[in-house]
Design an enzyme around this catalytic site. Sequence first.
Site, PDB file in Angstrom:
ATOM      1  N   ARG A 187      -7.895 -18.194 -18.292  1.00 49.60           N
ATOM      2  CA  ARG A 187      -8.428 -18.737 -19.533  1.00 49.60           C
ATOM      3  C   ARG A 187      -9.910 -18.426 -19.746  1.00 49.60           C
ATOM      4  NH1 ARG A 187      -4.013 -21.788 -18.155  1.00 49.60           N
ATOM      5  NH2 ARG A 187      -4.722 -21.124 -16.130  1.00 49.60           N
ATOM      6  N   HIS A 242     -18.377 -26.894 -14.432  1.00 51.75           N
ATOM      7  CA  HIS A 242     -17.684 -25.886 -15.256  1.00 51.75           C
ATOM      8  C   HIS A 242     -18.028 -26.281 -16.701  1.00 51.75           C
ATOM      9  CE1 HIS A 242     -14.889 -23.096 -16.827  1.00 51.75           C
ATOM     10  NE2 HIS A 242     -13.788 -23.440 -16.192  1.00 51.75           N
TER      11      HIS A 242
END
Length: 311
Positions: free
Chosen positions: A60, A139
């Site tokens: 992704r 992240h």
Amino acid sequence: MPEAFTQNHLIGIAPLSAEEIRALLSRAEYYADRLDDKSFKPDILRGCAVLSLFFEDSTRTRTSFEMAAKRLGADWVNIDIATSSVKKGETLRDTVLTLHAMLRPDAIIIRHTEYGTPEFVAKHVNCPVINAGDSWREHPTQALLDALTLRRRFGRIEGLTVAICGDIAHSRVANSNMILLRKMGADVHIVAPPALLPDKLPAEGVKKFETMEEGLKGCDAVMMLRLQKERMQAGLIESEVAYFRHYGLTLEKLAHAKPGAAVMHPGPMNRGVEIADDVADDPDRSLILQQVRNGVPARMAALELLLTRKR
Ligand code: CP
């Protein structure tokens, strides 16, 4: 251009102010509204080179960064680490200095197994560095796309109650989300077995629970996490079957949340371990594919704000 955004890099959510997060989300929303008919300026990053260095696997994040860079007109240079001179023993520092000298990149996107690698790289280059995930630490663009998904579903983040469930101890997604959601005024519940609940959390005011029944009560959204086996010592969970029984999200457990509560997962999912098929695939309640889709506009916003900011 939102003047609120003053960062040179996007290393984590922790250094961002609420105002900077709002600026990123507003711009991401602008792109999300225009992605289908492409009614945005396609060339604001024309002539820019974006360098991608993924020392860990990704489907992704890497692909949506590539699409985001290309949608804005930038050149995308991906280094395949598995076939690079890293395999001959070249150090991270030498790899970065070599590529920096050759390409003069306008941004570097990096994912690495080692905590703190993005800061290390930022010290050796003169362009923005974006953290695409470092170890279990942060992240940031995942938290931004998750926040964009919540904002598009509920119209706000402030005042929502969001449960983050599963392997909190090893999850950079959980860390970035806890920080972002608290900065934006959401209530955050974390739910995990004691072995996967860290003592120290990255944000104030996060509430800890050890059962799904207690932790999902009153939640608008339930965010499930994968067991991060690549960072987990053996024996922390009894078995995947027992884990699913107690912590896997089923329709029965979801009934403890608010009626119609949304379901999220950053992916990749392990079906039958942390989430049941019918929950993951529920067309009304599962936002999982919307999260994936929102990765592109969220990363377009990050690239635009970092690369076009006047310094
Ligand atoms: N959510 C996430 O980071 O997915 P990838 O590992 O596929 O990039």
